[in-house]
Design a protein around this motif. Structure first.
Motif, mmCIF file in Angstrom:
data_model
loop_
_atom_site.group_PDB
_atom_site.id
_atom_site.type_symbol
_atom_site.label_atom_id
_atom_site.label_comp_id
_atom_site.label_asym_id
_atom_site.label_seq_id
_atom_site.Cartn_x
_atom_site.Cartn_y
_atom_site.Cartn_z
ATOM 1 N N LYS A 74 0.801 -1.222 0.000
ATOM 2 C CA LYS A 74 0.000 0.000 0.000
ATOM 3 C C LYS A 74 0.843 1.286 0.000
ATOM 4 C CE LYS A 74 -3.133 -0.532 -1.066
ATOM 5 N NZ LYS A 74 -2.910 -1.633 -1.993
ATOM 6 N N GLY A 75 2.000 1.282 0.705
ATOM 7 C CA GLY A 75 2.815 2.502 0.750
ATOM 8 C C GLY A 75 3.246 2.953 -0.646
ATOM 9 N N PRO A 76 3.839 2.054 -1.451
ATOM 10 C CA PRO A 76 4.294 2.462 -2.783
ATOM 11 C C PRO A 76 3.144 2.949 -3.681
ATOM 12 C CG PRO A 76 5.347 0.408 -2.144
ATOM 13 C CD PRO A 76 4.319 0.695 -1.096
ATOM 14 N N VAL A 77 1.954 2.346 -3.549
ATOM 15 C CA VAL A 77 0.830 2.811 -4.389
ATOM 16 C C VAL A 77 0.389 4.199 -3.935
ATOM 17 C CG1 VAL A 77 -1.542 2.341 -5.135
ATOM 18 C CG2 VAL A 77 0.071 0.459 -4.897
ATOM 19 N N ALA A 78 0.323 4.410 -2.604
ATOM 20 C CA ALA A 78 -0.072 5.737 -2.104
ATOM 21 C C ALA A 78 0.927 6.793 -2.585
ATOM 22 C CB ALA A 78 -0.150 5.711 -0.577
ATOM 23 N N ASP A 79 2.220 6.441 -2.588
ATOM 24 C CA ASP A 79 3.237 7.399 -3.055
ATOM 25 C C ASP A 79 3.046 7.707 -4.543
ATOM 26 O OD1 ASP A 79 4.273 7.337 -0.539
ATOM 27 O OD2 ASP A 79 5.999 6.063 -1.036
ATOM 28 N N LEU A 80 2.757 6.659 -5.334
ATOM 29 C CA LEU A 80 2.544 6.879 -6.781
ATOM 30 C C LEU A 80 1.320 7.751 -7.028
ATOM 31 C CD1 LEU A 80 3.301 3.307 -8.204
ATOM 32 C CD2 LEU A 80 4.516 5.424 -8.815
ATOM 33 N N VAL A 81 0.248 7.490 -6.267
ATOM 34 C CA VAL A 81 -0.972 8.301 -6.435
ATOM 35 C C VAL A 81 -0.664 9.764 -6.083
ATOM 36 C CG1 VAL A 81 -3.326 8.716 -5.605
ATOM 37 C CG2 VAL A 81 -2.560 6.373 -6.043
ATOM 38 N N ALA A 82 0.076 9.973 -4.978
ATOM 39 C CA ALA A 82 0.386 11.352 -4.557
ATOM 40 C C ALA A 82 1.211 12.063 -5.626
ATOM 41 C CB ALA A 82 1.136 11.325 -3.230
ATOM 42 N N ARG A 83 2.082 11.310 -6.300
ATOM 43 C CA ARG A 83 2.972 11.921 -7.301
ATOM 44 C C ARG A 83 2.283 12.095 -8.660
ATOM 45 N NH1 ARG A 83 7.016 9.668 -10.521
ATOM 46 N NH2 ARG A 83 6.969 7.634 -9.509
ATOM 47 N N LEU A 84 1.532 11.067 -9.087
ATOM 48 C CA LEU A 84 1.031 11.069 -10.470
ATOM 49 C C LEU A 84 -0.446 11.425 -10.599
ATOM 50 C CD1 LEU A 84 2.758 7.739 -11.566
ATOM 51 C CD2 LEU A 84 3.500 10.067 -12.099
ATOM 52 N N ALA A 85 -1.216 11.248 -9.516
ATOM 53 C CA ALA A 85 -2.660 11.527 -9.612
ATOM 54 C C ALA A 85 -3.146 12.165 -8.313
ATOM 55 C CB ALA A 85 -3.418 10.220 -9.896
ATOM 56 N N PRO A 86 -2.517 13.292 -7.911
ATOM 57 C CA PRO A 86 -2.895 13.901 -6.622
ATOM 58 C C PRO A 86 -4.339 14.373 -6.609
ATOM 59 C CG PRO A 86 -1.415 15.335 -7.871
ATOM 60 C CD PRO A 86 -1.480 14.043 -8.610
ATOM 61 N N HIS A 87 -4.934 14.509 -7.785
ATOM 62 C CA HIS A 87 -6.325 14.941 -7.913
ATOM 63 C C HIS A 87 -7.310 13.809 -7.640
ATOM 64 C CE1 HIS A 87 -5.806 12.709 -11.608
ATOM 65 N NE2 HIS A 87 -4.754 13.478 -11.878
ATOM 66 N N ALA A 88 -6.813 12.561 -7.640
ATOM 67 C CA ALA A 88 -7.740 11.420 -7.471
ATOM 68 C C ALA A 88 -8.251 11.367 -6.037
ATOM 69 C CB ALA A 88 -7.029 10.115 -7.807
ATOM 70 N N ARG A 89 -9.482 10.876 -5.870
ATOM 71 C CA ARG A 89 -10.036 10.679 -4.519
ATOM 72 C C ARG A 89 -9.735 9.226 -4.163
ATOM 73 N NH1 ARG A 89 -16.064 12.421 -5.251
ATOM 74 N NH2 ARG A 89 -16.117 12.252 -2.975
ATOM 75 N N TYR A 90 -8.522 9.024 -3.608
ATOM 76 C CA TYR A 90 -7.971 7.673 -3.466
ATOM 77 C C TYR A 90 -8.133 7.081 -2.064
ATOM 78 C CZ TYR A 90 -4.421 4.017 -2.986
ATOM 79 O OH TYR A 90 -3.769 2.832 -2.719
ATOM 80 N N VAL A 91 -8.568 5.827 -2.016
ATOM 81 C CA VAL A 91 -8.577 5.034 -0.780
ATOM 82 C C VAL A 91 -7.968 3.675 -1.139
ATOM 83 C CG1 VAL A 91 -10.005 3.934 0.993
ATOM 84 C CG2 VAL A 91 -10.640 6.182 0.116
ATOM 85 N N GLY A 92 -6.870 3.314 -0.487
ATOM 86 C CA GLY A 92 -6.201 2.056 -0.820
ATOM 87 C C GLY A 92 -7.011 0.843 -0.374
ATOM 88 N N GLY A 93 -6.857 -0.251 -1.110
ATOM 89 C CA GLY A 93 -7.546 -1.494 -0.755
ATOM 90 C C GLY A 93 -6.642 -2.690 -1.009
ATOM 91 N N HIS A 94 -6.941 -3.799 -0.333
ATOM 92 C CA HIS A 94 -6.187 -5.037 -0.574
ATOM 93 C C HIS A 94 -6.966 -6.237 -0.048
ATOM 94 C CE1 HIS A 94 -2.343 -7.604 0.223
ATOM 95 N NE2 HIS A 94 -3.018 -8.023 -0.830
ATOM 96 N N PRO A 95 -7.580 -6.997 -0.968
ATOM 97 C CA PRO A 95 -8.260 -8.224 -0.526
ATOM 98 C C PRO A 95 -7.222 -9.289 -0.197
ATOM 99 C CG PRO A 95 -8.458 -7.941 -2.917
ATOM 100 C CD PRO A 95 -7.654 -6.785 -2.422
ATOM 101 N N MET A 96 -7.342 -9.869 1.011
ATOM 102 C CA MET A 96 -6.355 -10.865 1.448
ATOM 103 C C MET A 96 -6.813 -12.267 1.043
ATOM 104 S SD MET A 96 -3.899 -9.161 2.544
ATOM 105 C CE MET A 96 -2.950 -10.592 2.963
ATOM 106 N N ALA A 97 -6.917 -12.471 -0.246
ATOM 107 C CA ALA A 97 -7.243 -13.797 -0.774
ATOM 108 C C ALA A 97 -6.741 -13.840 -2.196
ATOM 109 C CB ALA A 97 -8.751 -14.044 -0.745
ATOM 110 N N GLY A 98 -6.489 -15.003 -2.666
ATOM 111 C CA GLY A 98 -6.009 -15.122 -4.037
ATOM 112 C C GLY A 98 -5.717 -16.565 -4.342
ATOM 113 N N THR A 99 -5.046 -16.776 -5.457
ATOM 114 C CA THR A 99 -4.635 -18.129 -5.809
ATOM 115 C C THR A 99 -3.228 -18.029 -6.376
ATOM 116 O OG1 THR A 99 -5.100 -18.310 -8.163
ATOM 117 C CG2 THR A 99 -6.994 -18.421 -6.704
ATOM 118 N N SER A 100 -2.601 -19.163 -6.554
ATOM 119 C CA SER A 100 -1.255 -19.119 -7.129
ATOM 120 C C SER A 100 -1.333 -19.080 -8.656
ATOM 121 C CB SER A 100 -0.453 -20.341 -6.656
ATOM 122 O OG SER A 100 -1.143 -21.522 -6.996
ATOM 123 N N ARG A 101 -2.556 -19.060 -9.212
ATOM 124 C CA ARG A 101 -2.678 -18.986 -10.672
ATOM 125 C C ARG A 101 -2.984 -17.550 -11.093
ATOM 126 N NH1 ARG A 101 -6.562 -21.509 -13.115
ATOM 127 N NH2 ARG A 101 -7.952 -21.528 -11.311
#
Ligand SMILES: NC(=O)c1ccc[n+]([C@@H]2O[C@H](COP(=O)([O-])OP(=O)(O)OC[C@H]3O[C@@H](n4cnc5c(N)ncnc54)[C@H](O)[C@@H]3O)[C@@H](O)[C@H]2O)c1
Ligand SMILES: O=C(O)C(=O)C[C@]1(C(=O)O)C=C[C@@H](O)C=C1
Length: 303
Positions: A74-101
């Motif tokens: 989340k930190g690196p994405v927040a930094d990218l948003v602040a640098r490249l899209a400071p106008h966006a109304r951003y809230v970070g997210g991360h679903p803790m599920a997935g698969t190895s495929r």
């Protein structure tokens, strides 16, 4: 979200994924058209690409959109948003599920059922967009764990990125045991190495993208492995290591006893209350207007 009745559309750089998604009845556009429609309909834009591709997507973002993502750090994405899209109304997210495929066919409508879905609640976070992201996570069958980007990255270094690294090491140690070792591999080796089957680019993106926090978790693991090795070599005993791991696993399986509460998202201290809920091991399980229904560990169960 589509299964829960939301109107959705998407874009991908992969022709193969686009074709497969269309075959399943989804609306796939090119990136510019998808973003333009998001502006017209004031829709929530969900960035779901590997970390190295986030920059490209953010550069294409129109002014002022509601924005979230599902990227594993989340930190690196927040930094990218602040640098490249400071106008966006951003809230970070991360679903803790997935698969190895990877790819479209690796997804399932129930993939996030009963999973934790992190939502970042930093000072200054737009609570209207936060409620959108909470709604998305709940519609996917997940529960919401609010926290900050920094706390998220420290936590997932331990419970996701270190396991991926340990799985890689374990898979290599096993394979170096030769054909007999692999012929005998059963549950413990299979479970411990499952995620080593993930696409290396994705694992590299999340582990290298969380370098500082992962270094701390690696040091912790090496310290414990070193202690186990020392004890095995000197006395032959592994009880301390094995018993501590057993207790930790039982704590994960049993979880704390949870009790219901509500949070008013219009309150001036809503963001602080959300972060506090997450740091205590609590979760948001429902949203009714601006009232969030939450479960929080009972006082005596708190770590
Ligand atoms: N796989 C998991 O278990 C898991 C779980 C939670 C979060 N995540 C995160 O979700 C994100 C996606 O992971 P995934 O497993 O779905 O990967 P994936 O490789 O299956 O899918 C990624 C998709 O992004 C598309 N893409 C790549 N670059 C693009 C660009 N510049 N523009 C438009 N589309 C682009 C690809 O074509 C592909 O369709 C990653 O950031 C990952 O860290 C993955
Ligand atoms: O179950 C898996 O295959 C996963 O790797 C899922 C997993 C993880 O548990 O580490 C992988 C990356 C994420 O960002 C979240 C979840």
């Amino acid at each position: 979200a589509t299964a829960a009745g939301a109107v959705t559309w998407g874009a991908t750089a992969s022709g193969e994924d686009a074709e497969a998604a269309r075959r399943d009845g989804h609306d796939v556009l090119d990136l510019a058209a998808a973003l333009e429609r998001a502006v017209v309909q004031d829709a929530l834009v969900v960035v779901a690409v590997p970390l190295p591709a986030v920059e490209n997507v953010l550069r294409a973002l129109p002014e002022g959109v509601r924005l979230t993502d599902v990227v594993s750090v989340k930190g690196p994405v927040a930094d990218l948003v602040a640098r490249l899209a400071p106008h966006a109304r951003y809230v970070g997210g991360h679903p803790m599920a997935g698969t190895s495929r990877s790819g479209w066919d690796a997804g399932r409508a129930d993939l996030f059922h009963d999973a934790a879905w992190v939502v970042t609640a930093e000072d200054g976070t737009d609570l209207d967009v936060l409620a959108d992201v909470v709604g998305l996570a709940l519609a996917a069958g997940a529960h919401v764990v609010p926290t900050t980007a920094a706390e998220h990255d420290a936590a997932v270094a331990r419970v996701s990125h270190l396991p991926h690294l340990l799985a890689a090491v374990l898979a290599s140690v096993g394979a170096d045991g030769g054909p007999l070792a692999l012929a005998l591999a059963a549950g413990s080796f299979g479970d411990g190495t499952r995620v080593a089957g993930s696409r290396p680019e994705l694992v590299l993106a999340m582990c290298q993208g969380n370098r500082a926090a992962l270094l701390g978790a690696v040091d912790d693991a090496l310290g414990r492995l070193g202690a186990a090795r020392g004890s095995l070599a000197s006395t032959g005993g592994l009880a301390k290591t094995v018993e501590a791991g057993h207790a930790a696993r039982l704590a994960l399986e049993n979880g704390p006893e949870l009790t219901g509460t509500t949070l008013d998202l219009t309150s001036p201290d809503a963001l602080e209350a959300l972060r506090d809920l997450g740091s205590r091991g609590g979760r948001v399980v429902g949203l009714n207007g601006s009232t969030a229904r939450a479960l929080t560990p009972r006082a005596h169960d708190r770590p």
